[in-house]
Design a protein around this motif. Structure first.
Motif, PDB file in Angstrom:
ATOM      1  N   ARG A  30      -0.987  -2.423  -6.353  1.00 48.47           N
ATOM      2  CA  ARG A  30      -2.321  -2.097  -5.861  1.00 48.47           C
ATOM      3  C   ARG A  30      -2.804  -0.775  -6.471  1.00 48.47           C
ATOM      4  O   ARG A  30      -3.996  -0.595  -6.716  1.00 48.47           O
ATOM      5  CB  ARG A  30      -2.293  -2.005  -4.335  1.00 48.47           C
ATOM      6  N   PHE A  31      -1.869   0.138  -6.714  1.00 46.11           N
ATOM      7  CA  PHE A  31      -2.205   1.449  -7.264  1.00 46.11           C
ATOM      8  C   PHE A  31      -1.442   1.664  -8.578  1.00 46.11           C
ATOM      9  O   PHE A  31      -0.254   1.383  -8.664  1.00 46.11           O
ATOM     10  CB  PHE A  31      -1.823   2.560  -6.285  1.00 46.11           C
ATOM     11  N   ARG A  82      -3.753   8.675  -4.757  1.00 47.59           N
ATOM     12  CA  ARG A  82      -4.325   7.328  -4.674  1.00 47.59           C
ATOM     13  C   ARG A  82      -3.747   6.539  -3.504  1.00 47.59           C
ATOM     14  O   ARG A  82      -4.432   5.713  -2.905  1.00 47.59           O
ATOM     15  CB  ARG A  82      -4.107   6.591  -6.000  1.00 47.59           C
ATOM     16  N   ILE A  83      -2.505   6.792  -3.184  1.00 53.58           N
ATOM     17  CA  ILE A  83      -1.912   6.132  -2.024  1.00 53.58           C
ATOM     18  C   ILE A  83      -2.358   6.814  -0.737  1.00 53.58           C
ATOM     19  O   ILE A  83      -2.428   6.183   0.324  1.00 53.58           O
ATOM     20  CB  ILE A  83      -0.372   6.133  -2.139  1.00 53.58           C
ATOM     21  N   ASP A  85       0.814  -1.221   0.000  1.00 48.97           N
ATOM     22  CA  ASP A  85       0.000   0.000   0.000  1.00 48.97           C
ATOM     23  C   ASP A  85       0.848   1.272   0.000  1.00 48.97           C
ATOM     24  O   ASP A  85       0.338   2.370   0.204  1.00 48.97           O
ATOM     25  CB  ASP A  85      -0.927   0.015   1.218  1.00 48.97           C
ATOM     26  N   ARG A  86       2.161   1.118  -0.286  1.00 49.16           N
ATOM     27  CA  ARG A  86       3.063   2.268  -0.193  1.00 49.16           C
ATOM     28  C   ARG A  86       3.781   2.570  -1.506  1.00 49.16           C
ATOM     29  O   ARG A  86       4.731   3.347  -1.519  1.00 49.16           O
ATOM     30  CB  ARG A  86       4.093   2.016   0.916  1.00 49.16           C
TER      31      ARG A  86
END
Length: 225
Positions: free
Chosen positions: A132-133, A156-157, A106-107
């Motif tokens: 994820r992004f 988005r993050i 998530d980073r």
């Protein structure tokens, strides 16, 4: 004896934003095959044209040429389909797969000028993880060197661009990262000539690792392995 700390690696970051082509994977041969065919069909000097297409959205590259009777949107779609069909020679930048897999999912994000379908195809061909992004050509109204893409990637993050490190390889992307207010790391793996830059540079992801700091930020450290 510990390895010396390269300049620019001293600051912890909330997130990493990666360009794709030339930064985490090498698609130069495949892309230049497709764009060379396109340039020849339109009577362009291929050798003069090719350096101008790297790092930009296809539609922006074609629009800048202002060719009479050419619909940039339609031509960009045709180029994209040809690129999706040709992923021969697409490979990961050394150490990129291991480095990306070591990051908290998530980073980090990929911020690319490629359309989504092409981005997914090349990542799969290179054996790299899907993030994820992701920000792709369809997500922005203006491509690199405009900072819109990197601003959106940080959003988005859920972090500020000032708290991000952008990994880039060409001038348009470096300018976009700078204009977004992020720090920039220049990946030089695919460079044939030395690039003059004030930013820190990286030739292989195998040279680095990530340490999570006490405040849960990511700090790049030399890879002693």
């Amino acid at each position: 004896m510990p390895l010396p700390m390269p300049r620019g690696f001293e600051k912890p970051y909330a997130a990493f934003l990666f360009d794709m082509d030339g930064t985490i994977l090498n698609s130069i041969r495949a892309a230049e095959r497709v764009w060379s065919d396109w340039a020849r069909r339109h009577g362009l000097d291929v050798a003069a044209f090719l350096p101008k297409m790297h790092g930009s959205r296809g539609i922006d590259t074609i629009t800048r040429l202002n060719l009479p009777g050419v619909d940039p949107e339609q031509e960009a779609r045709l180029v994209t389909e040809a690129e999706i069909a040709d992923v021969g020679d697409v490979v990961a930048i050394p150490g990129a797969a291991t480095f990306l897999s070591s990051l908290p999912p998530d980073r980090w994000a990929i911020v690319t000028s490629s359309p989504l379908r092409l981005a997914r195809r090349r990542l799969e061909a290179a054996g790299l993880p899907l993030p994820r992004f992701m920000v792709t050509a369809e997500d922005v109204t203006v491509g690199k060197p405009d900072p819109q893409c990197y601003i959106l990637g940080a959003e988005r993050i859920g972090v500020s661009t000032e708290d991000c490190l952008v990994f880039e390889d060409v001038a348009a992307g470096i300018t976009a990262g700078e204009a977004a207010g992020a720090d920039v790391m220049v990946v030089t793996t695919t460079h044939h000539h030395k690039m003059e830059t004030t930013h820190p540079t990286l030739s292989s992801y195998a040279e680095i690792a990530v340490r999570i700091s006490a405040d849960h930020k990511m700090l790049i450290v030399p890879n002693a392995a």
